[in-house]
Design a protein around this motif. Structure first.
Motif, PDB file in Angstrom:
ATOM      1  N   GLN A 328       9.966  35.431 -29.005  1.00  0.00           N
ATOM      2  CA  GLN A 328       9.598  36.113 -30.242  1.00  0.00           C
ATOM      3  C   GLN A 328      10.420  35.613 -31.417  1.00  0.00           C
ATOM      4  N   ARG A 329      11.689  35.326 -31.188  1.00  0.00           N
ATOM      5  CA  ARG A 329      12.527  34.781 -32.259  1.00  0.00           C
ATOM      6  C   ARG A 329      12.057  33.372 -32.640  1.00  0.00           C
ATOM      7  N   ILE A 330      11.714  32.584 -31.654  1.00  0.00           N
ATOM      8  CA  ILE A 330      11.196  31.243 -31.948  1.00  0.00           C
ATOM      9  C   ILE A 330       9.905  31.335 -32.756  1.00  0.00           C
ATOM     10  N   GLU A 331       9.022  32.257 -32.359  1.00  0.00           N
ATOM     11  CA  GLU A 331       7.753  32.411 -33.074  1.00  0.00           C
ATOM     12  C   GLU A 331       7.981  32.825 -34.527  1.00  0.00           C
ATOM     13  N   LYS A 332       8.953  33.695 -34.744  1.00  0.00           N
ATOM     14  CA  LYS A 332       9.188  34.135 -36.123  1.00  0.00           C
ATOM     15  C   LYS A 332       9.714  32.985 -36.975  1.00  0.00           C
ATOM     16  N   TRP A 333      10.582  32.157 -36.409  1.00  0.00           N
ATOM     17  CA  TRP A 333      11.068  31.005 -37.178  1.00  0.00           C
ATOM     18  C   TRP A 333       9.934  30.014 -37.448  1.00  0.00           C
ATOM     19  N   ILE A 334       8.997  29.889 -36.539  1.00  0.00           N
ATOM     20  CA  ILE A 334       7.840  29.026 -36.787  1.00  0.00           C
ATOM     21  C   ILE A 334       7.017  29.578 -37.941  1.00  0.00           C
ATOM     22  N   ARG A 335       6.845  30.903 -37.973  1.00  0.00           N
ATOM     23  CA  ARG A 335       6.101  31.499 -39.087  1.00  0.00           C
ATOM     24  C   ARG A 335       6.862  31.347 -40.404  1.00  0.00           C
ATOM     25  N   ILE A 336       8.188  31.443 -40.364  1.00  0.00           N
ATOM     26  CA  ILE A 336       8.977  31.223 -41.578  1.00  0.00           C
ATOM     27  C   ILE A 336       8.819  29.782 -42.049  1.00  0.00           C
ATOM     28  N   ALA A 337       8.820  28.844 -41.096  1.00  0.00           N
ATOM     29  CA  ALA A 337       8.622  27.432 -41.453  1.00  0.00           C
ATOM     30  C   ALA A 337       7.254  27.220 -42.083  1.00  0.00           C
ATOM     31  N   GLN A 338       6.235  27.860 -41.534  1.00  0.00           N
ATOM     32  CA  GLN A 338       4.891  27.732 -42.102  1.00  0.00           C
ATOM     33  C   GLN A 338       4.846  28.299 -43.517  1.00  0.00           C
ATOM     34  N   ARG A 339       5.526  29.407 -43.741  1.00  0.00           N
ATOM     35  CA  ARG A 339       5.559  29.992 -45.081  1.00  0.00           C
ATOM     36  C   ARG A 339       6.309  29.079 -46.050  1.00  0.00           C
ATOM     37  N   CYS A 340       7.375  28.449 -45.576  1.00  0.00           N
ATOM     38  CA  CYS A 340       8.082  27.469 -46.418  1.00  0.00           C
ATOM     39  C   CYS A 340       7.149  26.317 -46.783  1.00  0.00           C
ATOM     40  N   ARG A 341       6.320  25.913 -45.836  1.00  0.00           N
ATOM     41  CA  ARG A 341       5.345  24.853 -46.128  1.00  0.00           C
ATOM     42  C   ARG A 341       4.374  25.308 -47.209  1.00  0.00           C
ATOM     43  N   GLU A 342       3.930  26.553 -47.139  1.00  0.00           N
ATOM     44  CA  GLU A 342       3.008  27.066 -48.148  1.00  0.00           C
ATOM     45  C   GLU A 342       3.670  27.169 -49.509  1.00  0.00           C
ATOM     46  N   LEU A 343       4.977  27.445 -49.534  1.00  0.00           N
ATOM     47  CA  LEU A 343       5.714  27.525 -50.798  1.00  0.00           C
ATOM     48  C   LEU A 343       6.115  26.146 -51.321  1.00  0.00           C
ATOM     49  N   GLY A 344       5.860  25.108 -50.559  1.00  0.00           N
ATOM     50  CA  GLY A 344       6.249  23.767 -50.979  1.00  0.00           C
ATOM     51  C   GLY A 344       7.713  23.471 -50.757  1.00  0.00           C
ATOM     52  N   ASN A 345       8.374  24.204 -49.878  1.00  0.00           N
ATOM     53  CA  ASN A 345       9.800  24.002 -49.612  1.00  0.00           C
ATOM     54  C   ASN A 345       9.944  23.110 -48.386  1.00  0.00           C
ATOM     55  N   PHE A 346       9.970  21.801 -48.609  1.00  0.00           N
ATOM     56  CA  PHE A 346      10.086  20.862 -47.505  1.00  0.00           C
ATOM     57  C   PHE A 346      11.515  20.757 -46.991  1.00  0.00           C
TER      58      PHE A 346
END
Length: 712
Positions: A328-346
């Motif tokens: 579950q912690r890994i999944e949440k970090w993946i979702r945070i990474a996806q949100r960073c991608r949507e914000l343009g934060n590479f």
């Protein structure tokens, strides 16, 4: 005769003509084709159309007329000529000279010396009566024109690169500029800008002094020595009263965490001085006493490592968690990474992926086996963004697309205003630009024959720095507010060292455990088979030394590194480094160049790190000693045997050449492995083409000398 639009676009607007030498300076000459006017034999002229007297003739009835003009651009000259070009050059013909010089001059000349050539002395007193007045007026006119050009250059310099004048405590360079502007342009915008900048410098110095005094005043007595603990008690120590602390980082929503990471990355990226990214400056960061070099770039490196540490600490914390809870912690970090991608934060996107792809987390097969299908698919797609194939082409293409993306148009905004047309960001992974510039600095010489400064190299560096500046302007459009609880949780997140992370990971899942495999992004071709096929073409290769032999040291694990899991010998391809800065041999930055590079003024393009052609490739070589992980870049061609590569690498590290025969060359492979390059092998064909171009020089057994590599 009709000229269609397609025919018009097919005409090349600029054509290389050659080079010219004038007064010891080398110019590149091009022929520029420009459209002069549209006309018809019987139609109205352009003046009548502009005045509205006649309607414009349809395009099909017009003829296109062109004129060809000669364009010169300075490519190499001495310093005096370069400074002279700042004020006397034709900005219409060469508009990029002034910004390129101001952005890159720190690489070859200090600011004080440039000002010494640039600032003229005060004007002479007026001539006495009887002197030829016309001649005096002509001299005054020429002097005034020169002064206006100098003032214009200073205005651009003060506006675009104010930190070049930071010289505490007196800021003498800025004082000299103020003295000049006081008589050359009193009360002008440039003088006001210089005065404002000096006030800001003095206020900043006072603020730093006050902070230092406050820090010393509030510094308490040293902490009492703690009782010794075992190595695992430090890794697993739990707070006795967790309820007394604030919420953990993962207690906040995905959007909140991603937005705060983006806010922190934006603030640091906006502070980056582009001149600190130059390869000649950033490559000196490991030199003794160079801790103060490139502080704004180091801040981005520290933030990158902090985000990576947060991911490691949150996923590996609490070793008693079940695999499903850790998933579950890994999944949440993946979702945070996806949100960073949507914000343009590479930047944070790559930091999170780096942590998830690192060996301590990636080897947790039970945890990855419990990750849901959708987050796992998202993780694989995000990982492909930073694939190292084709010089990180995927990441570069996405970043370029993000740069040109337009945001929603606001009807209330004025036409042409920046916020109404452009979306904020993106925040790039700065490490890519850093290695681009390092490769440029390695491939192109600073000086050319005749003691001329190679300004063509500075133009290519400016192309990269200009892109960084453009991204900084875009990042000013972000509108994010700080959330103190999340920032506090980020700072309080427990950080684990690389060694601690690996120890905890092995306790969570022992190496011999049999469980579902970690996610595979793509399969690699057998390295042994590929190298065996390549080495078979070498006439002088010894069969007993072939890396294809299973007993060869080619696949040996490097000493001192933790053994990897049998099913995780190869980390996911394209795994990014832990930071843009220097890291361990298993986590090195894979930064590559996208701009064309020439070895001389007329040589063709050469490949760069991570980009291999049929003839050459740029590689990085370090020495296995006690001086840290210091790399030097060299150009490897398809003709280079191992002894010549070793000799050139030692020359880069300032190690005496007679010791070249005492060294062996190893290629650093993923999964903490090394590939031995035999002395008789051609390095270009013996190396793994898919692995990063990082090599290691290690002394052969039986040698006794102790080299001291100089980080110059």
């Amino acid at each position: 005769m009709q000229r269609t639009a397609s025919r018009e676009l097919a005409l090349a607007p600029l054509q290389d003509w050659g080079e010219e030498t004038e007064d010891g300076a080398v110019y590149s000459v091009s022929l520029r084709r420009q459209r002069s006017q549209r006309s018809t034999p019987e139609g109205p002229g352009d003046d009548q159309v502009r005045k509205g007297l006649e309607a414009p003739t349809p395009v099909a009835d017009t003829f296109l007329q062109y004129r060809t003009s000669k364009v010169r651009a300075l490519r190499a000259a001495r310093l005096e000529r370069l400074v002279h070009e700042l004020v006397s050059g034709d900005r219409e013909q060469d508009p990029g000279f002034v910004p390129a010089f101001l952005a890159t001059h720190q690489a070859f000349v200090p600011t004080a010396r440039v000002l010494g050539f640039l600032l003229p002395p005060p004007p002479p007193p007026p001539p006495p009566p009887g002197v030829d007045s016309k001649r005096a007026e002509a001299q005054d006119l020429s002097f005034s024109k020169h002064l206006r050009a100098v003032v214009s250059v200073l205005g651009s310099w003060l506006r675009d690169h104010p930190q070049d004048f930071w010289d505490p405590p007196a800021h003498q360079n800025l004082g000299n500029v103020l003295i000049f502007l006081g008589w050359a342009a009193p009360g002008g915008a440039e003088a006001r800008e210089a005065e404002k900048l000096l006030e800001e410098f003095l206020e900043e110095a006072k603020g730093e002094q006050a902070e230092e005094e406050q820090r010393l005043a509030w510094a308490g007595p040293p902490r009492a020595a703690q009782s010794p603990r075992s190595e695992f008690s430090e890794d697993f120590e739990e707070d006795e009263d967790p309820s007394s602390e604030g919420p953990e980082l993962l207690d906040f929503s995905v959007d909140e965490v991603a937005e705060q990471l983006t806010l922190m990355d934006v603030e640091l990226f906006l502070r980056v001085r582009t001149c600190e990214c130059l390869g000649s400056m950033w490559s000196q960061r490991d030199r003794p006493g160079a801790a103060g070099i490139s502080p704004t770039v180091r801040a981005t490196v520290a933030q990158f490592n902090a985000v990576t540490g947060c991911v490691l600490g949150s996923v590996l914390a609490a070793p008693g968690l079940a695999a499903s809870q850790r998933a579950q912690r890994i999944e949440k970090w993946i979702r945070i990474a996806q949100r960073c991608r949507e914000l343009g934060n590479f930047s944070s996107l790559r930091a999170i992926l780096s942590a998830l792809q690192s060996n301590p987390i990636y080897r947790l097969k039970r945890s990855w086996g419990s990750v849901s299908r959708e987050p796992l698919s998202t993780f694989k797609k995000l990982s492909q963004i930073f694939s190292d194939e084709n010089n990180h082409l995927s990441c570069r293409a996405i970043l370029s697309q993000e740069e040109t993306t337009e945001g929603p148009h606001d009807e209330d905004c004025l036409p042409g205003s920046l916020p109404s047309k452009l979306s904020p960001g993106p925040v790039p992974y700065l490490g890519t630009f850093l290695t681009d510039l390092i490769m440029l600095d390695t491939a192109l010489p600073d000086m050319l024959k005749g003691n001329l400064i190679n300004f063509e190299k500075r133009r290519k560096e400016w192309e990269i720095l200009a892109r960084i500046q453009q991204l900084q302007h875009r990042c000013q459009l972000y509108s994010l507010s700080p959330h103190p609880p999340i920032l506090a949780a980020l700072r309080a997140q427990r950080q684990l060292s690389e060694e601690q992370s690996y120890r905890v990971s092995r306790v969570i899942e022992p190496p011999a455990a049999s469980c579902p495999s970690s996610p595979r992004i793509r399969r690699r071709i057998s390295l042994t088979k590929r190298l065996s096929a390549k080495l078979s073409r070498e006439k002088n290769s010894s069969p007993s030394e072939s890396p294809g032999d299973q007993s060869s040291p080619a696949s040996s694990v490097s000493p001192g590194s933790p053994p990897s899991s049998p099913r995780n010998r190869e980390p996911p391809p394209g795994s990014p480094p832990a930071s843009p800065g220097p890291q361990s041999s298993s986590n090195k930055p894979s930064l590559n160049t996208e701009s064309s590079i020439t070895l001389t003024l007329s040589n063709p393009r050469i490949p760069l790190l991570g980009q291999q052609t049929s003839e050459a490739r740029v590689i990085r070589v370090s020495i296995d000693n006690n001086h840290g992980n210091l790399y030097r870049s060299i150009l490897l061609t398809c003709q280079d045997k191992a002894p010549s590569v070793v000799q050139r690498a030692l020359e880069k590290h300032n190690v005496p050449q007679p010791w070249a025969r005492d060294y062996q060359l190893f290629q650093v492979l993923p999964g903490d492995r090394e590939l031995l390059i035999p002395d008789s092998a051609n390095v270009f064909y013996a190396m793994s083409p898919t692995a990063p171009g990082d090599f290691l020089l290690r002394r052969k057994e039986g040698t006794r000398h102790t080299p001291s590599a100089s980080p110059t």
